[in-house]
Design a protein around this motif. Structure first.
Motif, PDB file in Angstrom:
ATOM      1  N   PRO A 155       0.749  -1.190   0.224  1.00 47.36           N
ATOM      2  CA  PRO A 155       0.633  -0.199   0.160  1.00 47.36           C
ATOM      3  C   PRO A 155       0.536   1.235   0.035  1.00 47.36           C
ATOM      4  O   PRO A 155       1.793   1.205   0.574  1.00 47.36           O
ATOM      5  N   CYS A 156       0.646   2.355  -0.635  1.00 42.30           N
ATOM      6  CA  CYS A 156       1.690   3.598  -1.015  1.00 42.30           C
ATOM      7  C   CYS A 156       0.295   4.895  -0.382  1.00 42.30           C
ATOM      8  O   CYS A 156      -1.184   3.615  -0.373  1.00 42.30           O
ATOM      9  N   GLU A 157       0.891   5.690   0.568  1.00 35.22           N
ATOM     10  CA  GLU A 157       0.370   7.179   0.954  1.00 35.22           C
ATOM     11  C   GLU A 157      -1.594   8.202  -0.103  1.00 35.22           C
ATOM     12  O   GLU A 157      -1.042   7.551  -1.055  1.00 35.22           O
ATOM     13  N   GLU A 215      -2.280   8.917  11.100  1.00 34.34           N
ATOM     14  CA  GLU A 215      -2.263   9.382   9.010  1.00 34.34           C
ATOM     15  C   GLU A 215      -3.345   8.759   8.494  1.00 34.34           C
ATOM     16  O   GLU A 215      -3.941   7.185   9.065  1.00 34.34           O
ATOM     17  N   VAL A 216      -3.717   8.972   7.457  1.00 39.77           N
ATOM     18  CA  VAL A 216      -4.745   8.303   6.851  1.00 39.77           C
ATOM     19  C   VAL A 216      -4.274   8.111   5.377  1.00 39.77           C
ATOM     20  O   VAL A 216      -3.458   9.176   4.971  1.00 39.77           O
ATOM     21  N   MET A 217      -4.686   6.887   5.050  1.00 36.27           N
ATOM     22  CA  MET A 217      -3.214   6.844   3.498  1.00 36.27           C
ATOM     23  C   MET A 217      -4.613   5.851   1.975  1.00 36.27           C
ATOM     24  O   MET A 217      -5.567   5.030   2.741  1.00 36.27           O
ATOM     25  N   LEU A 230       3.681   8.700   8.395  1.00 36.86           N
ATOM     26  CA  LEU A 230       4.894   7.541   8.814  1.00 36.86           C
ATOM     27  C   LEU A 230       4.104   5.660   7.806  1.00 36.86           C
ATOM     28  O   LEU A 230       5.771   4.914   8.517  1.00 36.86           O
ATOM     29  N   VAL A 231       3.682   6.005   6.750  1.00 34.56           N
ATOM     30  CA  VAL A 231       3.752   4.854   5.985  1.00 34.56           C
ATOM     31  C   VAL A 231       4.530   5.605   4.973  1.00 34.56           C
ATOM     32  O   VAL A 231       3.476   5.584   3.855  1.00 34.56           O
TER      33      VAL A 231
END
Length: 813
Positions: A4-6, A150-152, A171-172
């Motif tokens: 997954p990416c942001e 964080e929301v991605m 953070l991701v």
């Protein structure tokens, strides 16, 4: 599943002049409708006419959607043919209440978890075609009690998941920040209400793609998700109101009266009325699309701009999303000098001294494809009390459009106070019964402006003097009890024009003042360094904004004590202080996961303090830097020495758990390597704790495959040097402070081991490398000797920083 990416966020806005962007609220009329108005509550307070309009709209209960024609891809179920999965403790769970779905009868909810967690689907036969100009949309409801950090969002186009955008902290790190694989979209949306997340497909490289999957990602906390798809058009935002009375506009539709214009580097003055639409009025001025440094400017204005103390200079900018610059700079002329400038992005336009009023770094470039407000406190560029006659609009590469420049006297409100578990001791006045004193040219002076207090109506400000100066109180009859596990805190605002070299706090427990902590250089040597009398806490906080200083009470020998006095100390410069007290220990998280294995999680921060140094003894050109390795896990990293009969020293890692009262105990011990004595540092090091590399830049700007310089298997004395993250659930006082042949080394939860740029081994050999762009990589535990629990905890140990080397200069992107 592809990694997954942001994710990214956009929305239609109703703003004043943009000064409220940092304080935005989302108003929702009906959860089942598409009503969304984004409006600043502070702006509404200033503009009663619009407030009445909004009130009437809310009473009606429905407002036209900010987005035109939506195509829903997910609503009550995933697309046909898709399979689902989850990671990090998350799961697919459909809910019909708490909260009420935004659309339809069901929404899908993330689990409540710490760290990275996500749920996704892929392989949909009912795909989603994305056309040029489309905007990807998703609705989200952040849990107000457990908001994520964080929301991605991430999309899968059948070949790659490197299409992501994010809100909040970075953070991701599953992509290259600032690219289609990891596009920053701004702050987290408001909690406790449905909010529409929007990402132009062009920003995540999905125009012309066909989507088969989607990932819903959080770092910490919980969120509920609903109605995902795309919009084929965006209605224009409502007309922007005129600026509030505390703003003065200097450039709008034309340069000021009397000014003459010029340009250089291939640039030109060109006024446009479309692509993009002006931020204000009927015209905006656009830079040319050229490489390198290019700029257009005016000077000699007879309609000047007077800048007063406390003023903030502003300009709106629209970065071309297809051709974003690498740096944007603003420069002002006060009639005698142009040495007043600020920049965003990479430091490529070297026209001043970095970090001074002539070349003030202001952070990352704003997001492309939308109007953004650039703000610079006049004090940061040496313009308080000056009269402006000219202004320069500068880019390195790319293209931008500029509009609506001037100044504002408004100040942002202070950030919210700490949680309710805090006990406040100093706010607007010293504690009852206390007497005050000062020395070194300092004094007690209470201020209500410049800066605005963090809390209440007053803050206390140090005098502007050199050397050690301080003001203090003692003899308080309302003493402050300090319990086990408590954190002592104070808010500080460093004068951006006159920052100190050191900030120090000192507490009096009725018997001794030998309880102190400091940030920055150790200039005020009033104790024994590294002990409760003089505890180093790391770097100075950033100037020009309120920052929270935190010290675990155990670190300064104050657990179980009662405080009667406190000292606020600087070396040089000036600071303002406010809102002082203690943060209580909370046992909730300790009870919830008691008697389970608690692994450390080593995370390397991007290197800092970059510089080039010629080593005369070896004729080498060295790239030097400081390195931070943080333990953000749920358990300690502890490495114990075992001395052998043959003179060698083995290293063994202990893994811990704790009981419901927070008492740690050892679960297992395993061999992880060797300790060796290092005469350069005169203490014992754990071998192979870090690795530094310099690599080339690939054609697409990412980390290349060619290793150009390597300082592999760097050994460290592993110890708690600086408290890096005090918000972790299992954060504890400084524990590991010795690097002998008999004492354990390690990192307590939340603590960082910091190796400064000037220490032996903190360098890479760059002799003979041509000037250019490179990637500097720092990896903790490169050989995976230490047990971090496997999975994602083992794969987040590398920090990559893109740098530019030009002769004896090095800058970070």
């Amino acid at each position: 599943m592809h990694r997954p990416c942001e994710s990214g966020l956009r929305s239609a806005e109703l703003q004043s002049d943009g000064s409220d962007n940092a304080d935005l609220s989302w108003l929702t009329v009906n959860p089942s409708s598409a009503l969304q108005l984004k409006v600043s509550t502070r702006w509404v307070k200033r503009h009663t006419g619009w407030a009445k309009v909004l009130t009437r709209l809310m009473l009606v209960g429905r407002v036209a959607k900010a987005i035109g024609a939506d195509t829903a891809w997910i609503d009550d179920s995933i697309p046909a043919g898709a399979y689902t999965a989850a990671g990090g403790g998350d799961a697919w769970q459909w809910v019909s209440a708490n909260p009420t779905p935004f659309s339809g009868s069901r929404a899908h909810q993330s689990s409540l978890s710490t760290g990275l967690h996500y749920h996704y689907f892929s392989g949909a036969s009912a795909t989603l075609a994305v056309n040029a100009g489309d905007v990807l949309v998703t609705y989200i409801f952040l849990d107000p009690v457990n908001p994520p950090r964080e929301v991605m969002l991430q999309w899968f186009d059948g070949a790659s998941s490197a299409h992501a955008a994010y809100w909040g902290e970075n953070l991701v790190r599953w992509g290259t920040d600032g690219t289609a694989s990891q596009r920053p979209m701004g702050a987290l949306p408001s909690t406790g209400q449905w909010v529409r997340l929007e990402v132009p497909a062009s920003m995540v490289a999905l125009e012309g793609a066909t989507l088969q999957g989607m990932n819903f990602i959080l770092y910490g906390g919980r969120a509920t998700w609903d109605l995902s798809g795309k919009s084929i058009s965006s209605d224009p935002p409502p007309p922007l109101p005129p600026p509030p009375s505390n703003s003065t506009v200097w450039v709008d539709d034309a340069v000021p009266s009397g000014a003459w214009t010029a340009a250089a580097g291939g640039d030109v003055w060109q006024w446009i009325s479309a692509n993009p639409a002006p931020r204000s009025g009927t015209r905006a001025h656009q830079s040319a699309l050229v490489g390198g440094t290019h700029y257009h400017y005016f000077s000699g204005a007879t309609t000047t701009l007077q800048v007063n103390p406390g003023d903030t200079l502003f300009t709106y900018i629209f970065l071309d999303p297809a051709n974003p610059p690498r740096e944007a700079m603003l420069q002002w002329f006060d009639g005698s000098s142009w040495a007043h400038a600020a920049y965003w992005g990479a430091n490529l336009i070297l026209w001043g001294t970095d970090g001074t009023a002539s070349q003030r770094p202001m952070g990352a470039l704003p997001s492309a494809g939308q109007w953004a407000r650039l703000e610079v406190p006049a004090s940061l560029v040496g313009l308080e009390g000056r009269t402006l006659q000219g202004m320069n609009f500068i880019l390195y590469d790319g293209r931008a459009t500029w509009d609506y420049s001037g100044k504002s006297t408004a100040s942002e409100p202070p950030p919210p106070p700490p949680p309710t578990s805090a006990t406040i001791w100093v706010d607007d006045a010293v504690p009852s019964g206390a007497w005050t004193g000062a020395a070194g040219g300092d004094s007690w002076q209470w201020v209500s402006a410049n800066p605005a207090p963090y809390s209440g109506s007053r803050a206390h400000q140090s005098a502007l003097v050199s050397g050690t100066h301080y003001h203090f109180f003692s003899g308080a009859t309302s003493g402050l009890p300090v319990n086990a596990g408590d954190i002592l805190f104070t808010y500080v605002f460093l004068d951006p024009s006159n920052p100190p070299q050191e900030v120090r706090l000192q507490w009096f427990d009725g018997a001794s003042w030998a309880h102190a902590a400091y940030w920055g250089a150790n200039r005020t040597a009033w104790g024994t360094d590294g002990t409760p009398s003089q505890q180093p806490m790391g770097l100075l906080p950033s100037a020009g904004a309120w920052a929270r200083l935190e010290v675990p009470a155990g670190l300064v020998g104050l657990e179980g004590k009662t405080l009667f006095g406190m000292n606020f100390i600087l070396y040089d410069g000036r600071a303002t202080w406010d809102y002082t007290g203690t943060q209580a220990f909370s046992s909730t998280s300790w009870v919830a996961d008691a008697n389970t294995m608690h692994y450390p999680d080593l995370q390397t921060m991007p290197p800092t303090d970059l510089r080039i140094q010629n080593e005369s003894s070896t004729s080498q050109k060295l790239l030097r830097f400081s390195n931070w390795i943080v333990n953000r896990g749920r358990g300690r990293l502890e490495i114990i020495p075992i001395n052998n009969a043959n003179g060698t020293t083995d290293a063994w890692q202990r893994l811990y758990s704790h009981d419901a009262n927070g008492n740690w105990y050892v679960v297992s011990t395993a061999f992880v390597g060797q300790f060796d004595f290092h005469p350069e540092h005169n203490h014992w090091h754990f071998e192979n704790f870090a690795r530094y590399q310099l690599r080339n830049t690939a054609a697409d700007g990412s980390v290349g495959s060619t290793l150009l310089s390597d300082n592999s298997k760097v050994s460290f004395c592993v110890e708690d040097v600086s408290l890096a993250d005090s918000q972790l659930s299992h954060v504890e006082p400084q524990t590991y402070t010795e690097c002998t042949q008999t004492k354990p080394q390690g990192l307590s939860v939340g603590w960082a081991d910091v190796y400064a740029w000037d220490l032996f081994g903190q360098s890479l050999d760059v002799t003979g490398l041509p000037d250019g762009d490179y990637w500097l990589l720092s990896t903790s535990d490169p050989d995976n000797l230490l047990n971090e629990g496997g999975g994602a905890l083992e794969s987040n140990n590398t920090a990559a920083l893109k740098i530019r080397i030009e002769g004896m200069n090095v800058t970070a992107y």
